[in-house]
Enzyme design. Structure first.
Site, mmCIF file in Angstrom:
data_model
loop_
_atom_site.group_PDB
_atom_site.id
_atom_site.type_symbol
_atom_site.label_atom_id
_atom_site.label_comp_id
_atom_site.label_asym_id
_atom_site.label_seq_id
_atom_site.Cartn_x
_atom_site.Cartn_y
_atom_site.Cartn_z
ATOM 1 N N HIS A 358 0.801 -1.228 0.000
ATOM 2 C CA HIS A 358 0.000 0.000 0.000
ATOM 3 C C HIS A 358 0.830 1.273 0.000
ATOM 4 O O HIS A 358 0.267 2.355 0.180
ATOM 5 C CB HIS A 358 -0.926 0.051 1.219
ATOM 6 C CG HIS A 358 -1.934 -1.038 1.270
ATOM 7 N ND1 HIS A 358 -3.226 -0.888 0.811
ATOM 8 C CD2 HIS A 358 -1.844 -2.306 1.722
ATOM 9 C CE1 HIS A 358 -3.883 -2.015 0.991
ATOM 10 N NE2 HIS A 358 -3.069 -2.903 1.542
ATOM 11 N N LYS A 548 -9.231 13.316 4.727
ATOM 12 C CA LYS A 548 -8.276 12.211 4.708
ATOM 13 C C LYS A 548 -7.266 12.456 5.814
ATOM 14 O O LYS A 548 -7.236 13.538 6.403
ATOM 15 C CB LYS A 548 -7.564 12.141 3.356
ATOM 16 C CG LYS A 548 -6.961 13.492 2.912
ATOM 17 C CD LYS A 548 -6.322 13.429 1.524
ATOM 18 C CE LYS A 548 -7.352 13.491 0.412
ATOM 19 N NZ LYS A 548 -7.293 12.363 -0.499
ATOM 20 N N ARG A 549 -6.440 11.423 6.116
ATOM 21 C CA ARG A 549 -5.386 11.648 7.091
ATOM 22 C C ARG A 549 -4.552 12.872 6.693
ATOM 23 O O ARG A 549 -4.374 13.153 5.514
ATOM 24 C CB ARG A 549 -4.493 10.401 7.178
ATOM 25 C CG ARG A 549 -5.155 9.241 7.883
ATOM 26 C CD ARG A 549 -5.506 9.580 9.320
ATOM 27 N NE ARG A 549 -4.294 9.728 10.100
ATOM 28 C CZ ARG A 549 -3.773 8.780 10.861
ATOM 29 N NH1 ARG A 549 -4.389 7.619 11.003
ATOM 30 N NH2 ARG A 549 -2.652 8.982 11.520
ATOM 31 N N LYS A 554 -0.061 14.345 1.003
ATOM 32 C CA LYS A 554 -1.433 14.564 0.544
ATOM 33 C C LYS A 554 -1.694 16.057 0.264
ATOM 34 O O LYS A 554 -2.675 16.430 -0.334
ATOM 35 C CB LYS A 554 -2.428 14.022 1.570
ATOM 36 C CG LYS A 554 -2.346 12.502 1.738
ATOM 37 C CD LYS A 554 -3.330 12.013 2.778
ATOM 38 C CE LYS A 554 -3.168 10.527 3.125
ATOM 39 N NZ LYS A 554 -3.774 9.629 2.134
ATOM 40 N N THR A 656 -9.020 6.041 -1.824
ATOM 41 C CA THR A 656 -10.337 5.419 -1.959
ATOM 42 C C THR A 656 -11.418 6.462 -1.668
ATOM 43 O O THR A 656 -12.543 6.336 -2.155
ATOM 44 C CB THR A 656 -10.503 4.221 -0.993
ATOM 45 O OG1 THR A 656 -10.032 4.619 0.303
ATOM 46 C CG2 THR A 656 -9.729 3.019 -1.472
ATOM 47 N N LYS A 660 -15.202 7.337 -3.415
ATOM 48 C CA LYS A 660 -16.467 7.568 -2.701
ATOM 49 C C LYS A 660 -17.072 8.901 -3.132
ATOM 50 O O LYS A 660 -18.288 9.013 -3.373
ATOM 51 C CB LYS A 660 -16.233 7.573 -1.181
ATOM 52 C CG LYS A 660 -15.814 6.219 -0.635
ATOM 53 C CD LYS A 660 -15.142 6.300 0.747
ATOM 54 C CE LYS A 660 -14.342 5.024 0.983
ATOM 55 N NZ LYS A 660 -13.376 5.140 2.090
#
Ligand code: 26Q
Length: 808
Positions: A358, A548-549, A554, A656, A660
Site C-alpha cells: 500500500h 483524509k489523514r 497529501k 479510496t 467515494k
C-alpha cells in the site's frame, strides 16, 4: 440437523414486541426507563438472531462443500458503525424503522448512539472493511483476522486550533455485535530460546506466553445471502493473578501478567504511512499473526486432515507487511510441529500467501532491528535466515552483482542491520499486488526492482474499490431513490447498471432533481456543522472538500495556500464575480507527526481570520471538521461538490476517498496520482480537473535538482501567500509560529507544492467558471456518478478471487 427456515419477515407489531422483549429480558430495562443506547442494544439483539441463523447456515454450507476459504489478515479493520450495514443488507431497515415508530422511538436517534468501531487509521483499514463486506456479498467464504483493540483510533479534539488526542472507549457500553469464543484460544509465545533438542529437532521455549482468544463479529452480505466472520483477537494472561504474590501483599506484582497481556491489545498504533518502530508494535504483529495462523492450520487439519493440502483450501492475504511475520510463523508450524522438510514447507507457504503493498514511501517500509527481532522471536529469526540463504542462492544464479543481491536480501545491511518485512512478504507470497495501475508500475521500478527481476510473474495490479452499499446506498438514500425512479432498481444487484444514469446527464429535468438531492445533502451537512461546531454555512455555495489523514504528501498545505491566495484576491477585488465557496478540511494527524499537527493549526488559524472578515462575508468560508471518522465521512461525502485529490504524483498508492466522492457526484480536482488516473479514464477528461506534474516529471525534477525558491519567486501569488503566513498574519499571538514551515518550503519543499501551485490555482479558477454554468456542472456530476461502478470493491474482490485466491 437441517438448517432452520429463515425466520419469516415480521410485521412491525411482532418485531416491536421482540424489541421490547429484548429490552426487558436481555437488557434489563423497561420502556419507561430505557435510554437511547438501551433501545439500540435491544434493537440489535432482536435482529441479531436472524443474522445468526444465516451465519451458521453459511458456515455449514462452506464446510459441506469442502470450500476453499479466504483469510484476510489485517492489523486494521475500520468498520465504523454496523447497524445500518447489517440491517440494510438484511433488508429489514424499513421494517425496523416502523416497528420502533410504534414504540415512539426514532431509529435515526438510536442509530447515532452506536460508537464507531474505529479499528483503523485510514485507507488501508477502511479497504479491509469494504473487502469484508464485498466478500460476503459475493458469497465467498472468508474470515477477516485482526486485533480487538480496547481503544481504537484516538478521538480528535481541537483546542485553540491544535489537535488533542483522547482515548476512544468504543466498548464502554458493551458490543452487541460480538461473540467471545473462549474455545478458540491459542498460546502465543515471546522471547526465550530456540535450540535443537536431543533428537536434533529444533525446539523453541518461549520465555513468556499469552493467550489469544477469538471475538467473532458477523459480516452480513448483500440481501443476507452469506454471513462471514470477522475474528478479532483479545489477549489474556495464562495466570491472571499470582495468588501467592497477592496474598503476600504484592498487589501490583500479582497482576503483572494481566497488564502485560492487556498492553498488547490496548491501542491501535496511530501512525499512517510512517511506521513507529516500537517493540510493542512488533509484539502486536506477532500476537495476531500467530493466533490467526494457528487457527487456520487447526481448521484445515480438522476439516481436511492433511496439512499438505493447505494451499488448495486456504488463501491467506497479507494486508501490507503488518502481518508479514505470518510467513515465518507458518513455516515454523510446518517444520517444528508438523515435521515437514524445509523445502516442502516453503512450497506450501508460498502457494498459500498473497501480499498487498500500500505504499512506496521509503520511510514507510517496515523493518525491525535485528537484535530486537532476535530477542523477541529467536526461532523466527533462524527461519528467516534459512529463507534468506535459499533466496540469495537463487538470486546469485541469476545475477551476481552486489547491488542486486543487496536489494533482494531480507536483511538490510546499511547501517544497523534490520529485517525487511516487505522483502519477507514478497518472497513468501506467490502474488504481490499494488492497489492502482500507476502504483503497481512504480512498484516494479522502485521498491521491488530487484525482486521483480528475480520473480517477474509475481507482481500484479488490483485497483482498489469501495462498497457501494455503504458509500452510496446507505449514505445517500435520496440519490438512490432518484436513480430508481429514472432507471429502475436493477443497479442495486448489478451495479454496472448505474451507468444508465448517463442517458439523463443532459436532461434538464433530471439535472434539477439531481442537484436538488445534492442541495438536500448539503443542507444536512450544514445543519450538522452548525449543531456540532457552531458554524453557519450557505448550502448554495460550492462545497470543496479534502477529507483524509493529514500528511505532507497529501498536500493539505497546497489547498490551504491556494485558499490564502484566493482570500487575498477577494479582499483586493471584492466587487468581482467570485464563486461563494466553503473549503472543508477534516482528518487526523499521527500523534507524533509535528508538521501535520502544525498544518491543522494553520487551517484553524486561517479559518478564524477568513470566516470573520466582513469584506469576504459568505464568499469564502474555511472549516476544519474535528474528529474525522467513518460516520463523519458518511455525512460529508454525499454533500461534496468538489473532491480534492492533490497528492504529489507518485506518492498516493491509490486513494479510496476519491472513489467515494466521485460516486456521489463530486467532481475531482486532482493530480495524475494513484487511482485518480483510472477515475479520469472512467469519467472522461471533460469531467475531471487534472493539474500538476506527473509522476515521471516529479522524478525528473528531483533528479535534476529541484529549486523551490526560484519557483516561488516566479509566482507572485505564492510569494504573497507565503509572506502572509511567514509574517504572522494568521497568528497574531505567535507571529513566528510558521517560520520553519515557510523556511522548509523555500529550502527543500520535498512534496513540490511550488512546482504545482500556479497550475493548481488556475485549475481552481476553471472549477469556479464551470460552477457558474449550473447545468453543465450537474451534467458532469451525473456522469461521474454514472461512470464509477468499476470502482466497486465487488469488482476488486472478484479479481483477487480469480487471479490470486482462485476461489471462483
Ligand atoms: C506501520 C508500522 C508501525 C506503525 C504503524 C504502521 C502503519 C499503519 C498504517 C503504516 C501504514 C498504515 C496505513 C497506510 C494506509 O492507509 N495506506 C493507504 O492505503 C489505501 C488502501 O490501499 C490507499 O488507498 C492509500 O493510497 C494508502 O495511503
Amino acid at each position: 440437523m437441517a438448517a432452520p427456515n429463515p425466520p419469516a419477515l415480521d410485521n412491525p407489531e411482532v418485531l416491536a414486541e421482540k424489541i421490547v422483549d429484548a429490552l426487558i429480558y436481555r437488557i434489563g430495562k423497561d420502556q419507561k426507563t430505557a435510554r437511547p443506547h438501551d433501545w439500540l442494544a435491544a434493537t440489535v439483539l432482536a435482529i441479531r438472531d436472524r443474522i445468526i441463523d444465516k451465519w451458521f447456515a453459511s458456515t455449514r454450507a462452506a464446510h459441506k462443500a469442502g470450500a476453499k476459504r479466504v483469510y484476510y489478515l489485517s492489523l486494521e479493520f475500520l468498520i465504523g458503525r454496523l447497524l445500518r450495514d447489517a440491517f440494510s443488507n438484511m433488508g429489514v431497515m424499513e421494517e425496523v424503522r416502523s416497528a420502533l415508530q410504534t414504540l415512539e422511538v426514532d431509529l435515526e436517534i438510536i442509530r447515532e448512539q452506536e460508537p464507531d468501531a474505529a479499528l483503523g487509521n485510514g485507507g488501508l483499514g477502511r479497504l479491509a472493511a469494504c473487502f469484508m463486506e464485498s466478500l460476503a456479498s459475493l458469497e465467498i467464504p472468508a474470515y477477516g483476522y485482526g486485533i480487538r483493540y480496547l481503544n481504537g483510533m484516538f478521538r480528535q479534539r481541537i483546542d485553540d486550533g491544535w489537535q488533542v488526542e483522547l482515548p476512544e472507549n468504543w466498548l464502554d457500553h458493551g458490543n452487541p455485535w460480538e461473540f467471545e469464543r473462549r474455545e478458540s484460544s491459542y498460546k502465543v509465545g515471546f522471547g526465550g530460546e530456540a535450540a535443537a533438542d536431543e533428537t536434533g529437532m529444533i525446539k523453541w521455549v518461549p520465555a513468556e506466553q499469552v493467550i489469544a482468544t477469538a471475538f467473532d463479529t458477523p459480516v452480513v452480505g448483500w440481501r443476507g445471502k452469506r454471513v462471514n466472520t470477522l475474528r478479532l483477537w483479545s489477549a489474556y494472561p495464562i495466570d491472571p493473578i499470582r495468588l501467592d504474590a497477592f496474598n503476600a501483599g504484592d498487589h501490583i506484582g500479582a497482576l503483572v501478567a494481566k497488564n502485560r497481556s492487556e498492553a498488547l491489545i490496548r491501542v491501535l498504533y496511530p501512525a499512517d504511512s510512517s511506521p513507529a518502530g516500537q517493540e510493542l508494535r512488533l509484539r502486536q504483529e506477532y500476537f495476531f499473526s500467530s493466533a490467526s495462523i494457528q487457527d487456520i492450520v487447526r481448521r484445515h487439519i480438522q476439516y481436511f486432515g492433511d496439512i499438505k493440502t493447505l494451499p488448495d483450501k486456504a488463501a491467506i492475504q497479507l494486508n501490507d507487511t503488518h502481518p508479514a511475520i505470518s510467513v515465518a510463523e507458518l513455516m515454523r508450524l510446518l517444520i517444528d510441529i508438523h515435521n515437514l522438510p524445509f523445502a516442502e514447507a516453503w512450497d506450501i507457504t508460498v502457494k498459500t500467501f498473497g501480499y498487498t503493498n500500500h505504499t512506496l514511501l521509503p520511510e514507510a517500509l517496515e523493518s525491525w532491528s535485528l537484535p530486537l527481532f532476535e530477542r523477541l522471536l529467536p526461532r523466527h529469526m533462524q527461519i528467516i535466515y534459512a529463507i534468506n540463504a535459499k533466496i540469495l542462492r537463487e538470486a546469485r544464479a541469476k545475477n551476481d552483482s552486489d547491488e542486486f543481491i543487496r536489494s533482494i536480501s531480507l536483511i538490510d545491511e546499511n547501517g544497523e542491520r534490520r529485517v525487511r518485512m516487505a522483502n519477507l512478504a514478497f518472497v513468501g507470497s506467490h502474488s504481490i499486488n499494488g492497489v492502482a495501475a500507476l502504483h503497481t508500475d512504480l512498484m516494479k521500478e522502485t521498491v521491488f526492482h530487484g525482486l521483480h527481476q528475480l520473480y517477474p510473474n509475481r507482481i500484479n495490479n488490483k485497483t482498489n474499490g469501495i462498497t457501494q452499499r455503504r458509500w452510496l446506498f446507505q449514505s445517500n438514500p435520496d440519490l438512490v431513490n432518484l436513480a430508481k425512479e429514472a432507471i429502475g432498481d436493477g443497479f442495486m444487484d448489478d451495479f454496472s447498471k448505474i451507468a444508465e444514469l448517463g442517458k439523463f446527464a443532459k436532461d434538464k429535468a433530471f439535472q434539477e432533481k439531481f442537484s436538488a438531492v445534492k442541495l438536500k445533502n448539503k443542507i444536512r451537512l450544514a445543519e450538522h456543522l452548525r449543531r456540532t461546531m457552531g458554524v453557519k454555512l450557505d448550502p448554495h455555495s460550492l462545497f470543496d472538500v479534502q477529507i483524509k489523514r493529514i500528511h505532507e504528501y497529501k498536500r493539505q498545505l497546497l489547498n490551504l495556500l491556494e485558499t490564502i491566495a484566493l482570500y487575498d484576491q477577494i479582499r483586493s477585488h471584492p466587487e468581482k464575480n467570485w464563486v461563494p465557496q466553503v473549503k472543508i478540511f477534516a482528518g487526523k494527524a499521527a500523534s507524533s507527526y509535528t508538521r501535520a499537527k502544525q498544518i491543522i493549526k494553520l487551517t484553524n488559524d486561517v479559518a478564524r481570520r477568513v470566516n470573520f472578515d466582513p469584506v469576504v462575508g459568505d464568499l469564502l468560508k474555511v472549516v476544519f471538521v474535528p474528529n474525522y471518522n467513518v460516520s463523519q465521512a458518511e455525512i460529508i461525502i454525499p454533500a461534496a461538490d468538489l473532491s480534492e485529490q492533490i497528492s504529489t504524483a507518485g506518492m498516493e498508492a491509490s486513494g479510496t476517498g476519491n472513489m467515494k466522492l466521485a460516486m456521489n457526484g463530486a467532481l475531482t480536482i486532482g493530480t495524475l496520482d494513484g487511482a485518480n488516473v483510472e477515475i479520469k479514464d472512467n469519467v472522461g477528461d471533460d469531467n475531471i480537473f487534472i493539474f500538476g506534474k506527473t509522476a515521471s516529471e516529479v522524478l525528473e525534477l528531483r533528479q535534476n535538482g529541484y529549486n523551490p525558491r526560484e519557483l516561488i519567486e516566479n509566482s507572485a501569488e505564492l510569494t504573497q501567500a507565503l509572506n502572509s503566513v511567514a509574517s504572522g498574519v494568521f497568528a497574531h499571538d505567535d507571529p513566528n509560529r510558521y517560520s520553519d514551515l515557510v523556511h522548509d518550503l523555500y529550502n527543500s519543499d520535498y512534496f513540490m507544492l511550488a512546482a504545482d501551485f500556479d497550475d493548481y490555482c488556475d485549475t481552481q479558477r476553471k472549477v469556479d467558471n464551470q460552477w457558474l454554468d449550473k447545468s453543465a456542472w450537474t451534467e458532469k456530476a451525473i456522469i461521474n456518478s454514472a461512470n464509477m461502478s468499476w470502482f466497486s470493491s465487488d469488482r476488486t474482490i472478484s479479481e483477487y478471487a480469480k487471479d490470486i485466491w482462485r476461489v471462483i
